[in-house]
Structures are given as structure tokens and as C-alpha cells.
Design a protein around this motif. Structure first.
Motif, mmCIF file in Angstrom:
data_model
loop_
_atom_site.group_PDB
_atom_site.id
_atom_site.type_symbol
_atom_site.label_atom_id
_atom_site.label_comp_id
_atom_site.label_asym_id
_atom_site.label_seq_id
_atom_site.Cartn_x
_atom_site.Cartn_y
_atom_site.Cartn_z
ATOM 1 N N ASP A 99 -23.779 -13.798 1.329
ATOM 2 C CA ASP A 99 -22.443 -13.748 1.870
ATOM 3 C C ASP A 99 -21.648 -15.126 1.889
ATOM 4 O OD1 ASP A 99 -22.638 -11.166 1.978
ATOM 5 O OD2 ASP A 99 -22.878 -11.064 4.287
ATOM 6 N N GLN A 100 -22.420 -16.001 2.556
ATOM 7 C CA GLN A 100 -21.726 -17.346 2.475
ATOM 8 C C GLN A 100 -21.632 -18.036 0.988
ATOM 9 O OE1 GLN A 100 -24.496 -20.565 3.935
ATOM 10 N NE2 GLN A 100 -22.596 -21.679 4.995
ATOM 11 N N THR A 106 -18.356 -16.360 -0.201
ATOM 12 C CA THR A 106 -17.193 -17.104 0.266
ATOM 13 C C THR A 106 -17.146 -18.583 -0.189
ATOM 14 O OG1 THR A 106 -17.710 -15.785 2.270
ATOM 15 C CG2 THR A 106 -16.473 -17.473 2.312
#
Length: 95
Positions: free
Chosen positions: A41-42, A45
Motif C-alpha cells: 500500500d505504501q 501511494t
């Protein structure tokens, strides 16, 4: 029963000993999967923010230089709005 209670010298433990304790192994795998999920997820992003900053840099550079036409500016603004709507919609589905 906790893993540390079974084996007090945790720093000297080998992976075979971990594999012999299924509950703790399962918990460790679940925690590792959670960490990997957060890292993915990081990364998504970061990639999204990187491309967004790159787009804005060239967008503002074209506006300040006077090389961007009104059609290009309108297209860029509409693209940004659609992107934000998609991100919001995606975030609402996950929560």
C-alpha cells in the motif's frame, strides 16, 4: 502459550524450532503478511504521489512559460478531477 515462554533464549533459536510451534508460526506468518500488505500500500501511494508531483511540475511549468493552451489546461484540470474522484471512490469501497 507464548513462544517466549517455551524457549527463553529466543535470540539463539533456529527456524526449525519456530516451525515446530504451529500457533506461533501461524501468527508470525499473519503478521508478516500484514507488514507486506502495508508495504505494498505504501509503495502504491508513493508511486501515485510521485506521478502526481511530476504531472503538476510540468503542468505549472507549461502555464508559467505560456506554452500551454487553454484546451491543454482544461484537459489537465479535468484529468485531475477524475483521478481524485476515482481515488475517493476506491477508498470508500475499502472502508
Amino acid at each position: 502459550m507464548k513462544f517466549r515462554e517455551n524457549i527463553p533464549e529466543l535470540s539463539k533459536i533456529e527456524i526449525e524450532a519456530i516451525l515446530k510451534t504451529p500457533d506461533e508460526y501461524q501468527n508470525m506468518c499473519l503478521e508478516m503478511e500484514e507488514i507486506l500488505s502495508l508495504m505494498r500500500d505504501q509503495n502504491k501511494t508513493f508511486n501515485r504521489l510521485y506521478l502526481d508531483l511530476l504531472f503538476e511540475h510540468f503542468y505549472y511549468q507549461d502555464i508559467f512559460d505560456g506554452t500551454a493552451s487553454t484546451t491543454e489546461i482544461t484537459f489537465a484540470q479535468n484529468s485531475k478531477k477524475r483521478l481524485l474522484k476515482n481515488i475517493l471512490r476506491r477508498n470508500q469501497k475499502t472502508t
